[in-house]
Design a protein around this motif. Structure first.
Motif, PDB file in Angstrom:
ATOM      1  N   ALA A 268       0.834  -1.205   0.000  1.00 42.58           N
ATOM      2  CA  ALA A 268       0.000   0.000   0.000  1.00 42.58           C
ATOM      3  C   ALA A 268       0.869   1.255   0.000  1.00 42.58           C
ATOM      4  CB  ALA A 268      -0.937   0.003   1.205  1.00 42.58           C
ATOM      5  N   GLY A 269       1.987   1.232   0.731  1.00 43.06           N
ATOM      6  CA  GLY A 269       2.897   2.370   0.763  1.00 43.06           C
ATOM      7  C   GLY A 269       3.531   2.619  -0.598  1.00 43.06           C
ATOM      8  N   ARG A 270       3.888   1.528  -1.268  1.00 44.53           N
ATOM      9  CA  ARG A 270       4.481   1.654  -2.606  1.00 44.53           C
ATOM     10  C   ARG A 270       3.465   2.227  -3.595  1.00 44.53           C
ATOM     11  NH1 ARG A 270       7.818  -2.943  -5.893  1.00 44.53           N
ATOM     12  NH2 ARG A 270       8.825  -1.426  -7.221  1.00 44.53           N
ATOM     13  N   HIS A 271       2.223   1.764  -3.488  1.00 46.76           N
ATOM     14  CA  HIS A 271       1.157   2.284  -4.350  1.00 46.76           C
ATOM     15  C   HIS A 271       0.973   3.782  -4.120  1.00 46.76           C
ATOM     16  CE1 HIS A 271      -2.490   2.454  -6.691  1.00 46.76           C
ATOM     17  NE2 HIS A 271      -3.066   3.081  -5.674  1.00 46.76           N
ATOM     18  N   GLN A 272       1.035   4.209  -2.847  1.00 43.84           N
ATOM     19  CA  GLN A 272       0.866   5.624  -2.526  1.00 43.84           C
ATOM     20  C   GLN A 272       2.005   6.448  -3.116  1.00 43.84           C
ATOM     21  OE1 GLN A 272      -1.843   7.094  -1.063  1.00 43.84           O
ATOM     22  NE2 GLN A 272      -0.829   8.969  -1.728  1.00 43.84           N
ATOM     23  N   ILE A 273       3.238   5.939  -3.038  1.00 45.83           N
ATOM     24  CA  ILE A 273       4.389   6.646  -3.611  1.00 45.83           C
ATOM     25  C   ILE A 273       4.215   6.798  -5.115  1.00 45.83           C
ATOM     26  CG2 ILE A 273       6.861   6.444  -4.117  1.00 45.83           C
ATOM     27  CD1 ILE A 273       7.183   5.174  -1.335  1.00 45.83           C
ATOM     28  N   LEU A 274       3.857   5.710  -5.797  1.00 46.23           N
ATOM     29  CA  LEU A 274       3.635   5.783  -7.241  1.00 46.23           C
ATOM     30  C   LEU A 274       2.517   6.749  -7.583  1.00 46.23           C
ATOM     31  CD1 LEU A 274       4.056   2.047  -8.282  1.00 46.23           C
ATOM     32  CD2 LEU A 274       5.606   3.945  -8.756  1.00 46.23           C
ATOM     33  N   SER A 275       1.462   6.719  -6.796  1.00 48.65           N
ATOM     34  CA  SER A 275       0.336   7.616  -7.023  1.00 48.65           C
ATOM     35  C   SER A 275       0.763   9.072  -6.845  1.00 48.65           C
ATOM     36  CB  SER A 275      -0.804   7.265  -6.071  1.00 48.65           C
ATOM     37  OG  SER A 275      -1.878   8.161  -6.247  1.00 48.65           O
ATOM     38  N   ASP A 276       1.537   9.354  -5.795  1.00 48.77           N
ATOM     39  CA  ASP A 276       2.000  10.727  -5.551  1.00 48.77           C
ATOM     40  C   ASP A 276       2.938  11.207  -6.655  1.00 48.77           C
ATOM     41  OD1 ASP A 276       0.516  10.732  -3.227  1.00 48.77           O
ATOM     42  OD2 ASP A 276       2.240  10.430  -1.894  1.00 48.77           O
ATOM     43  N   TRP A 277       3.873  10.363  -7.077  1.00 44.11           N
ATOM     44  CA  TRP A 277       4.831  10.745  -8.107  1.00 44.11           C
ATOM     45  C   TRP A 277       4.155  10.967  -9.448  1.00 44.11           C
ATOM     46  CZ3 TRP A 277       9.476   6.898  -7.348  1.00 44.11           C
ATOM     47  CH2 TRP A 277      10.194   7.274  -6.228  1.00 44.11           C
ATOM     48  N   ASN A 278       3.099  10.247  -9.692  1.00 37.68           N
ATOM     49  CA  ASN A 278       2.410  10.355 -10.976  1.00 37.68           C
ATOM     50  C   ASN A 278       1.317  11.419 -10.987  1.00 37.68           C
ATOM     51  OD1 ASN A 278       3.746   8.470 -12.639  1.00 37.68           O
ATOM     52  ND2 ASN A 278       2.835   6.821 -11.433  1.00 37.68           N
ATOM     53  N   GLU A 279       1.187  12.167  -9.921  1.00 38.62           N
ATOM     54  CA  GLU A 279       0.183  13.236  -9.886  1.00 38.62           C
ATOM     55  C   GLU A 279       0.715  14.400 -10.721  1.00 38.62           C
ATOM     56  OE1 GLU A 279      -3.026  15.159  -9.678  1.00 38.62           O
ATOM     57  OE2 GLU A 279      -2.945  13.217  -8.682  1.00 38.62           O
ATOM     58  N   THR A 280       0.421  14.369 -11.996  1.00 41.75           N
ATOM     59  CA  THR A 280       0.942  15.380 -12.924  1.00 41.75           C
ATOM     60  C   THR A 280      -0.174  16.122 -13.647  1.00 41.75           C
ATOM     61  OG1 THR A 280       1.140  13.718 -14.654  1.00 41.75           O
ATOM     62  CG2 THR A 280       3.110  14.122 -13.309  1.00 41.75           C
ATOM     63  N   ALA A 281      -1.340  16.115 -13.045  1.00 43.05           N
ATOM     64  CA  ALA A 281      -2.476  16.783 -13.691  1.00 43.05           C
ATOM     65  C   ALA A 281      -2.127  18.243 -13.979  1.00 43.05           C
ATOM     66  CB  ALA A 281      -3.708  16.707 -12.799  1.00 43.05           C
ATOM     67  N   ALA A 282      -2.427  18.648 -15.176  1.00 46.02           N
ATOM     68  CA  ALA A 282      -2.183  20.021 -15.599  1.00 46.02           C
ATOM     69  C   ALA A 282      -3.259  20.400 -16.605  1.00 46.02           C
ATOM     70  CB  ALA A 282      -0.803  20.144 -16.239  1.00 46.02           C
ATOM     71  N   PRO A 283      -3.599  21.675 -16.669  1.00 47.79           N
ATOM     72  CA  PRO A 283      -4.601  22.080 -17.658  1.00 47.79           C
ATOM     73  C   PRO A 283      -4.075  21.854 -19.077  1.00 47.79           C
ATOM     74  CG  PRO A 283      -3.641  24.006 -16.581  1.00 47.79           C
ATOM     75  CD  PRO A 283      -3.097  22.792 -15.890  1.00 47.79           C
ATOM     76  N   VAL A 284      -4.954  21.422 -19.943  1.00 50.17           N
ATOM     77  CA  VAL A 284      -4.595  21.198 -21.338  1.00 50.17           C
ATOM     78  C   VAL A 284      -4.991  22.436 -22.135  1.00 50.17           C
ATOM     79  CG1 VAL A 284      -5.000  19.755 -23.369  1.00 50.17           C
ATOM     80  CG2 VAL A 284      -4.934  18.712 -21.098  1.00 50.17           C
ATOM     81  N   PRO A 285      -4.023  23.035 -22.844  1.00 55.61           N
ATOM     82  CA  PRO A 285      -4.364  24.239 -23.610  1.00 55.61           C
ATOM     83  C   PRO A 285      -5.388  23.929 -24.701  1.00 55.61           C
ATOM     84  CG  PRO A 285      -1.998  23.725 -23.778  1.00 55.61           C
ATOM     85  CD  PRO A 285      -2.646  22.651 -22.981  1.00 55.61           C
ATOM     86  N   ALA A 286      -6.239  24.907 -24.975  1.00 48.47           N
ATOM     87  CA  ALA A 286      -7.267  24.736 -26.001  1.00 48.47           C
ATOM     88  C   ALA A 286      -6.695  24.956 -27.399  1.00 48.47           C
ATOM     89  CB  ALA A 286      -8.418  25.707 -25.755  1.00 48.47           C
ATOM     90  N   ALA A 287      -5.490  25.483 -27.489  1.00 44.82           N
ATOM     91  CA  ALA A 287      -4.881  25.791 -28.793  1.00 44.82           C
ATOM     92  C   ALA A 287      -4.272  24.545 -29.423  1.00 44.82           C
ATOM     93  CB  ALA A 287      -3.802  26.858 -28.613  1.00 44.82           C
ATOM     94  N   ALA A 288      -4.160  24.567 -30.745  1.00 46.80           N
ATOM     95  CA  ALA A 288      -3.489  23.495 -31.479  1.00 46.80           C
ATOM     96  C   ALA A 288      -1.971  23.666 -31.335  1.00 46.80           C
ATOM     97  CB  ALA A 288      -3.886  23.553 -32.951  1.00 46.80           C
ATOM     98  N   VAL A 289      -1.223  22.606 -31.601  1.00 50.88           N
ATOM     99  CA  VAL A 289       0.228  22.633 -31.438  1.00 50.88           C
ATOM    100  C   VAL A 289       0.858  23.763 -32.249  1.00 50.88           C
ATOM    101  CG1 VAL A 289       2.373  21.350 -31.814  1.00 50.88           C
ATOM    102  CG2 VAL A 289       0.375  20.189 -30.873  1.00 50.88           C
TER     103      VAL A 289
END
Length: 167
Positions: free
Chosen positions: A2-23
């Motif tokens: 469970a501790g390892r899962h929490q570490i992976l979950s914390d490290w992978n928390e990379t949510a960021a807004p996605v721009p509405a513009a095209a590349v």
């Protein structure tokens, strides 16, 4: 566990807004903010955002003049590098889709891919794949194939960049 899962979950928390513009719009905005910053580095080649934006805009204008736009496919038979990046951005600016064609593939496979995709335009380099053509072919680095002043359209289609000489 469970501790390892929490570490992976914390490290992978990379949510960021996605721009509405095209590349290609994001690249243009970056070029406006930092025109002299290096945008693409490949081997010894270095291209700034300003240069990349100019090359992509010229490509978009040329492709649009040849009929590239929504519902069209442009084949890109280019090696990895600055030309490929500028060509992809140019295709997007023209509103088309691109088909990457690795020049190292067998010529017969490339011909099949072009035909199967119904690509009406091919962008390539001189001698990349002998005999590989489309209804319209743009050869980068070939002055005879680049548009001169008389061959350039009067103005770009709505939403595209101005046409001009290819990089």
């Amino acid at each position: 566990a469970a501790g390892r899962h929490q570490i992976l979950s914390d490290w992978n928390e990379t949510a960021a807004p996605v721009p509405a513009a095209a590349v290609h719009e994001l690249i243009a905005a970056q070029a406006a903010r930092t025109p002299d910053a290096v945008a693409v580095a490949c081997g010894d080649a270095r291209v700034t955002y300003r240069e990349l934006e100019e090359r992509a805009s010229r490509m978009a204008g040329r492709l649009a003049a040849l009929g590239a736009g929504p519902e069209t496919v442009v084949g890109l038979c280019l090696g990895r590098g600055v030309d490929m990046v500028a060509a992809v951005l140019g295709v997007w600016k023209a509103g088309a889709a691109y088909l990457p064609l690795d020049p190292a593939y067998p010529a017969e496979r490339l011909r099949f891919m072009l035909a199967d995709s119904q690509a009406g335009i091919l962008v390539t380099r001189p001698g990349a794949v002998p005999g590989l053509t489309a209804p319209e072919t743009v050869v980068l680095g070939d002055p005879a194939a680049e548009p001169g002043p008389a061959a350039r359209p009067a103005g770009p289609p709505a939403g595209s960049a101005a046409p001009g000489r290819l990089a």
